[in-house]
Design an enzyme around this catalytic site. Structure first.
Site, PDB file in Angstrom:
ATOM      1  N   HIS A  44      25.505   6.766  -3.864  1.00 60.70           N
ATOM      2  CA  HIS A  44      24.583   7.898  -3.999  1.00 60.70           C
ATOM      3  C   HIS A  44      24.898   8.945  -2.954  1.00 60.70           C
ATOM      4  O   HIS A  44      25.506   8.668  -1.913  1.00 60.70           O
ATOM      5  CB  HIS A  44      23.110   7.454  -3.902  1.00 60.70           C
ATOM      6  CG  HIS A  44      22.626   7.311  -2.503  1.00 60.70           C
ATOM      7  ND1 HIS A  44      22.084   8.354  -1.784  1.00 60.70           N
ATOM      8  CD2 HIS A  44      22.611   6.254  -1.671  1.00 60.70           C
ATOM      9  CE1 HIS A  44      21.755   7.927  -0.578  1.00 60.70           C
ATOM     10  NE2 HIS A  44      22.063   6.654  -0.480  1.00 60.70           N
ATOM     11  N   CYS A  45      24.469  10.165  -3.250  1.00 57.70           N
ATOM     12  CA  CYS A  45      24.593  11.273  -2.304  1.00 57.70           C
ATOM     13  C   CYS A  45      23.239  11.960  -2.235  1.00 57.70           C
ATOM     14  O   CYS A  45      22.212  11.301  -2.353  1.00 57.70           O
ATOM     15  CB  CYS A  45      25.714  12.225  -2.729  1.00 57.70           C
ATOM     16  SG  CYS A  45      25.456  12.948  -4.357  1.00 57.70           S
ATOM     17  N   GLN A  46      23.230  13.260  -2.079  1.00 59.93           N
ATOM     18  CA  GLN A  46      21.961  13.974  -2.001  1.00 59.93           C
ATOM     19  C   GLN A  46      21.370  14.226  -3.388  1.00 59.93           C
ATOM     20  O   GLN A  46      20.201  13.992  -3.623  1.00 59.93           O
ATOM     21  CB  GLN A  46      22.141  15.301  -1.244  1.00 59.93           C
ATOM     22  CG  GLN A  46      20.845  16.044  -0.959  1.00 59.93           C
ATOM     23  CD  GLN A  46      19.941  15.321   0.036  1.00 59.93           C
ATOM     24  OE1 GLN A  46      20.397  14.553   0.873  1.00 59.93           O
ATOM     25  NE2 GLN A  46      18.650  15.555  -0.060  1.00 59.93           N
ATOM     26  N   GLY A  87      23.561  13.785  -6.565  1.00 59.20           N
ATOM     27  CA  GLY A  87      24.273  13.135  -7.660  1.00 59.20           C
ATOM     28  C   GLY A  87      25.743  13.449  -7.825  1.00 59.20           C
ATOM     29  O   GLY A  87      26.494  12.619  -8.316  1.00 59.20           O
ATOM     30  N   TYR A  89      19.471  10.978  -2.836  1.00 65.79           N
ATOM     31  CA  TYR A  89      18.471  10.886  -1.781  1.00 65.79           C
ATOM     32  C   TYR A  89      17.335  11.877  -2.007  1.00 65.79           C
ATOM     33  O   TYR A  89      16.199  11.616  -1.622  1.00 65.79           O
ATOM     34  CB  TYR A  89      19.108  11.097  -0.393  1.00 65.79           C
ATOM     35  CG  TYR A  89      18.111  10.823   0.699  1.00 65.79           C
ATOM     36  CD1 TYR A  89      17.743   9.510   1.000  1.00 65.79           C
ATOM     37  CD2 TYR A  89      17.506  11.856   1.395  1.00 65.79           C
ATOM     38  CE1 TYR A  89      16.797   9.237   1.974  1.00 65.79           C
ATOM     39  CE2 TYR A  89      16.558  11.595   2.380  1.00 65.79           C
ATOM     40  CZ  TYR A  89      16.209  10.292   2.655  1.00 65.79           C
ATOM     41  OH  TYR A  89      15.260  10.029   3.609  1.00 65.79           O
TER      42      TYR A  89
END
Length: 117
Positions: free
Chosen positions: A79-81, A83, A108
Site C-alpha cells: 500500500h501507499c498513500q 493506491g 493510507y
C-alpha cells in the site's frame, strides 16, 4: 477477497491484521511513514521493492523483523498513500514470482479516514 485479484479492501485488510499472519508493506517515503502508518506494516520504499523482495529469507528477516513471505502467499499486501505506488509495487512483486500479491488501493488515506487518525 476483492473481485479484482490484484487488490484488497479495507475490510479484507482489517481481517488480515486481526489474524496476524499477513505481511503489509508500506511503499511510501520515510517522511510519509513517519507521519503515520498501518499498525504492523513494514516499510519498503517503492523503489526498493525489487531488491528487498529478492533478499534471501535470513536477510529479509534480519532487515524487517518478519519472515519473508512465500512466493505463493495470499497474505502479501502493498500500500501507499492513495493506491498508485502500491499498484506499481504489487506488479514488481508479481514479476518476482509473488503471484498472489495484492494492493490495498484505498491506501493510507482511506485507512486513516476509517480509523479516525
Amino acid at each position: 477477497m476483492s473481485s479484482n485479484d490484484k487488490e484488497t479492501s479495507y475490510s479484507d485488510l482489517k481481517t488480515l491484521l486481526k489474524k496476524g499472519s499477513g505481511i503489509i508493506v508500506d511503499v511510501r517515503t520515510k517522511d510519509e511513514v513517519d507521519r503515520g502508518r498501518i499498525p504492523g506494516s513494514i516499510h519498503i520504499p517503492v523503489e526498493d521493492v525489487e531488491s528487498d523482495m529478492s533478499l534471501d529469507s535470513a536477510e529479509f528477516k534480519s532487515k524487517f523483523g518478519v519472515a519473508k513471505p512465500s512466493l505463493d502467499s495470499s497474505e502479501l499486501v502493498f500500500h501507499c498513500q492513495m493506491g498508485r505506488r502500491g499498484a506499481v509495487a504489487t506488479e514488481k512483486a508479481r514479476s518476482l514470482g509473488f503471484n498472489n500479491a495484492r494492493n490495498y488501493a484505498g491506501g493510507y488515506k482511506e485507512w486513516s479516514e476509517k480509523e479516525g487518525k
